[in-house]
Motif scaffolding. Sequence first.
Motif, PDB file in Angstrom:
ATOM      1  N   PRO A   1       0.810  -1.232   0.000  1.00 56.55           N
ATOM      2  CA  PRO A   1       0.000   0.000   0.000  1.00 56.55           C
ATOM      3  C   PRO A   1       0.836   1.270   0.000  1.00 56.55           C
ATOM      4  CG  PRO A   1       0.022  -0.989   2.178  1.00 56.55           C
ATOM      5  CD  PRO A   1       0.689  -1.971   1.265  1.00 56.55           C
ATOM      6  N   ASN A   2       2.117   1.185   0.403  1.00 50.75           N
ATOM      7  CA  ASN A   2       2.951   2.383   0.445  1.00 50.75           C
ATOM      8  C   ASN A   2       3.402   2.833  -0.943  1.00 50.75           C
ATOM      9  OD1 ASN A   2       3.058   2.864   3.301  1.00 50.75           O
ATOM     10  ND2 ASN A   2       4.323   1.051   3.483  1.00 50.75           N
ATOM     11  N   ALA A   3       3.222   1.988  -1.932  1.00 47.70           N
ATOM     12  CA  ALA A   3       3.549   2.382  -3.307  1.00 47.70           C
ATOM     13  C   ALA A   3       2.403   3.239  -3.849  1.00 47.70           C
ATOM     14  CB  ALA A   3       3.749   1.145  -4.170  1.00 47.70           C
ATOM     15  N   GLY A   4       2.697   4.474  -4.204  1.00 45.95           N
ATOM     16  CA  GLY A   4       1.671   5.352  -4.751  1.00 45.95           C
ATOM     17  C   GLY A   4       1.206   4.865  -6.116  1.00 45.95           C
ATOM     18  N   ASP A   5       0.106   5.426  -6.579  1.00 41.58           N
ATOM     19  CA  ASP A   5      -0.457   4.988  -7.863  1.00 41.58           C
ATOM     20  C   ASP A   5       0.537   5.177  -9.012  1.00 41.58           C
ATOM     21  OD1 ASP A   5      -2.794   4.216  -6.684  1.00 41.58           O
ATOM     22  OD2 ASP A   5      -3.859   6.080  -7.116  1.00 41.58           O
ATOM     23  N   LYS A   6       1.253   6.295  -9.007  1.00 45.40           N
ATOM     24  CA  LYS A   6       2.217   6.537 -10.080  1.00 45.40           C
ATOM     25  C   LYS A   6       3.354   5.525 -10.023  1.00 45.40           C
ATOM     26  CE  LYS A   6       5.235  10.022 -12.096  1.00 45.40           C
ATOM     27  NZ  LYS A   6       5.753  11.407 -12.014  1.00 45.40           N
ATOM     28  N   THR A   7       3.870   5.252  -8.820  1.00 47.81           N
ATOM     29  CA  THR A   7       4.950   4.274  -8.655  1.00 47.81           C
ATOM     30  C   THR A   7       4.480   2.888  -9.062  1.00 47.81           C
ATOM     31  OG1 THR A   7       5.942   5.555  -6.864  1.00 47.81           O
ATOM     32  CG2 THR A   7       6.514   3.220  -6.977  1.00 47.81           C
ATOM     33  N   TRP A   8       3.255   2.540  -8.689  1.00 46.08           N
ATOM     34  CA  TRP A   8       2.710   1.224  -9.039  1.00 46.08           C
ATOM     35  C   TRP A   8       2.636   1.053 -10.560  1.00 46.08           C
ATOM     36  CZ3 TRP A   8       1.844  -3.449  -7.215  1.00 46.08           C
ATOM     37  CH2 TRP A   8       0.943  -4.288  -7.873  1.00 46.08           C
TER      38      TRP A   8
ATOM     39  N   ASN B   1       6.621   1.398 -11.963  1.00 45.55           N
ATOM     40  CA  ASN B   1       7.684   0.480 -11.541  1.00 45.55           C
ATOM     41  C   ASN B   1       7.232  -0.957 -11.323  1.00 45.55           C
ATOM     42  OD1 ASN B   1       9.449   2.648 -11.535  1.00 45.55           O
ATOM     43  ND2 ASN B   1       9.171   3.080  -9.366  1.00 45.55           N
ATOM     44  N   TYR B   2       5.953  -1.170 -11.019  1.00 45.23           N
ATOM     45  CA  TYR B   2       5.472  -2.523 -10.721  1.00 45.23           C
ATOM     46  C   TYR B   2       4.778  -3.181 -11.917  1.00 45.23           C
ATOM     47  CZ  TYR B   2       6.242  -1.880  -5.663  1.00 45.23           C
ATOM     48  OH  TYR B   2       6.792  -1.697  -4.426  1.00 45.23           O
ATOM     49  N   LEU B   3       3.753  -2.504 -12.446  1.00 40.36           N
ATOM     50  CA  LEU B   3       2.895  -3.141 -13.440  1.00 40.36           C
ATOM     51  C   LEU B   3       3.623  -3.676 -14.674  1.00 40.36           C
ATOM     52  CD1 LEU B   3      -0.506  -1.218 -13.532  1.00 40.36           C
ATOM     53  CD2 LEU B   3      -0.042  -3.538 -12.752  1.00 40.36           C
ATOM     54  N   PRO B   4       4.569  -2.928 -15.261  1.00 38.39           N
ATOM     55  CA  PRO B   4       5.212  -3.462 -16.477  1.00 38.39           C
ATOM     56  C   PRO B   4       5.873  -4.812 -16.267  1.00 38.39           C
ATOM     57  CG  PRO B   4       5.651  -1.117 -16.269  1.00 38.39           C
ATOM     58  CD  PRO B   4       4.993  -1.543 -14.988  1.00 38.39           C
ATOM     59  N   VAL B   5       6.643  -4.962 -15.186  1.00 41.17           N
ATOM     60  CA  VAL B   5       7.356  -6.233 -14.983  1.00 41.17           C
ATOM     61  C   VAL B   5       6.411  -7.328 -14.501  1.00 41.17           C
ATOM     62  CG1 VAL B   5       8.059  -5.843 -12.563  1.00 41.17           C
ATOM     63  CG2 VAL B   5       9.507  -7.205 -14.106  1.00 41.17           C
ATOM     64  N   LEU B   6       5.365  -6.977 -13.739  1.00 35.67           N
ATOM     65  CA  LEU B   6       4.417  -7.993 -13.276  1.00 35.67           C
ATOM     66  C   LEU B   6       3.566  -8.501 -14.440  1.00 35.67           C
ATOM     67  CD1 LEU B   6       3.242  -6.657  -9.787  1.00 35.67           C
ATOM     68  CD2 LEU B   6       5.212  -8.063 -10.392  1.00 35.67           C
ATOM     69  N   ARG B   7       3.253  -7.630 -15.386  1.00 31.50           N
ATOM     70  CA  ARG B   7       2.518  -8.078 -16.570  1.00 31.50           C
ATOM     71  C   ARG B   7       3.397  -8.958 -17.463  1.00 31.50           C
ATOM     72  NH1 ARG B   7      -0.490  -2.248 -17.530  1.00 31.50           N
ATOM     73  NH2 ARG B   7      -2.324  -2.686 -16.225  1.00 31.50           N
TER      74      ARG B   7
ATOM     75  N   SER C   1      16.640   1.368 -14.413  1.00 29.11           N
ATOM     76  CA  SER C   1      15.277   0.879 -14.619  1.00 29.11           C
ATOM     77  C   SER C   1      15.206  -0.642 -14.489  1.00 29.11           C
ATOM     78  CB  SER C   1      14.761   1.321 -15.990  1.00 29.11           C
ATOM     79  OG  SER C   1      15.632   0.902 -17.018  1.00 29.11           O
ATOM     80  N   ARG C   2      16.249  -1.336 -14.957  1.00 30.36           N
ATOM     81  CA  ARG C   2      16.277  -2.796 -14.817  1.00 30.36           C
ATOM     82  C   ARG C   2      16.440  -3.185 -13.344  1.00 30.36           C
ATOM     83  NH1 ARG C   2      17.569  -7.313 -18.291  1.00 30.36           N
ATOM     84  NH2 ARG C   2      18.502  -9.037 -17.123  1.00 30.36           N
ATOM     85  N   GLN C   3      17.266  -2.447 -12.631  1.00 34.08           N
ATOM     86  CA  GLN C   3      17.468  -2.718 -11.205  1.00 34.08           C
ATOM     87  C   GLN C   3      16.155  -2.579 -10.435  1.00 34.08           C
ATOM     88  OE1 GLN C   3      20.063   0.086  -9.289  1.00 34.08           O
ATOM     89  NE2 GLN C   3      20.086  -1.005  -7.353  1.00 34.08           N
ATOM     90  N   ILE C   4      15.407  -1.505 -10.724  1.00 35.66           N
ATOM     91  CA  ILE C   4      14.131  -1.281 -10.038  1.00 35.66           C
ATOM     92  C   ILE C   4      13.137  -2.382 -10.401  1.00 35.66           C
ATOM     93  CG2 ILE C   4      12.130   0.252  -9.913  1.00 35.66           C
ATOM     94  CD1 ILE C   4      14.094   2.599 -10.284  1.00 35.66           C
TER      95      ILE C   4
END
Length: 386
Positions: A107-114, A117-123, A154-157
């Motif tokens: 929940p601490n990840a804001g919408d922009k960060t999600w 940084n998250y959605l592209p690699v999770l998809r 970007s790859r590290q993140i």
Amino acid sequence: MGKLSNTEPWLKTFRNLVRKTTAEDWWIVKSGNRIRLQVPGVGSKVLPYDWSEEGAAHALPRIQQIFKRWADGNITLAEAAQTADTSSSKQQLNFDELIESYRKFVPNAGDKTWKKNYLPVLRNCRDKFKGTPPRDGEILCMGCLEQWEQGSRSRQISRQKLYGFLTWAVQRGHLKTIYLPPTSLPEVRKAKRVGYAISDVEILRLLEGMPDPRWQFAVQLCSVYGLRPEELRWLRIKNGAKGSELWTIYQKSMGGRKGDKTEPRRLLPLLVRDLDGSSIDWKLQARLQVGEKLPPLQSDGDGAQALRNYLRRREVWRSLKTEALNTGEQLTTYSFRHRYAKASHAAGLPVANIAEAMGHTIEVHLGSYARFKPDATADLYAQVNA
């Protein structure tokens, strides 16, 4: 001993087979047209098998696995059923639901960060399970990260976010243990760029080539207070013990510790000097107090990008960037912050105090700015020459 809900001939054989696996008291009951495993006082689990002799044949190994996992007492019946489901070769994953569940875990990840940084690699991870699943976690991770340049930030993140997701999914039984992320991936490490500490003379050159006073104000603030560009959006005046104080209330992730963020901090000026070494007081705090306007900064959050976009259009900035490259360093919007660190060390201030003023730990400070510490060896040779 197992108990049955009615008297189909195959149920007796089924019960005897399961009894060889566990001594627990259990029931097999019909739930719609499915088989339900029920343990009195504990819980139940509807199994994805028809209420039939054929369905029972398929359900038997699954029930045996559930009791096997539950027997050591370290997990609940529901968790045992989940991990048994995960181990099944017929496991069906709804990755979109899995990703949404993980969103609630961070929940601490804001919408922009999600989204960034998250959605592209999770998809990417989701797509790797379409068709033949990956062989193991290493193959999975290499495929998921393929689009990002090796050694890049970007790859590290993306790797960090992917590893967190896979660990979470395996620990909760959504994915098999073979999909735990590897301890390391075979990849080329990109050399860390050396950030250029812009000099006071260069700051004055830059300001002369900036026609907009609002952007001049922004550069002056970043230079004098060692700001991260994003902090321009979070400046506040507070009442302190000795009068008004300038603070930044911006908080960023500390990295490596889930949920930890930097604290708001009081800003302490380190004035820019002119060519003859005299300090220049631009009265920055007073100008903020009377409401002088800063340039338009994106309200949804990237002060660095806004400043970068403006500076790249200035001829003097492009010239300074070329000069920095000739020294093997890179001029960026953080170069004003680097100037603050370098000047603080040159003034002989203690490392702990410099780190506090800049809003990070001593370890982080030395990782980025150890090169600015006084060179004791050089000083000794200078003394000999004197």
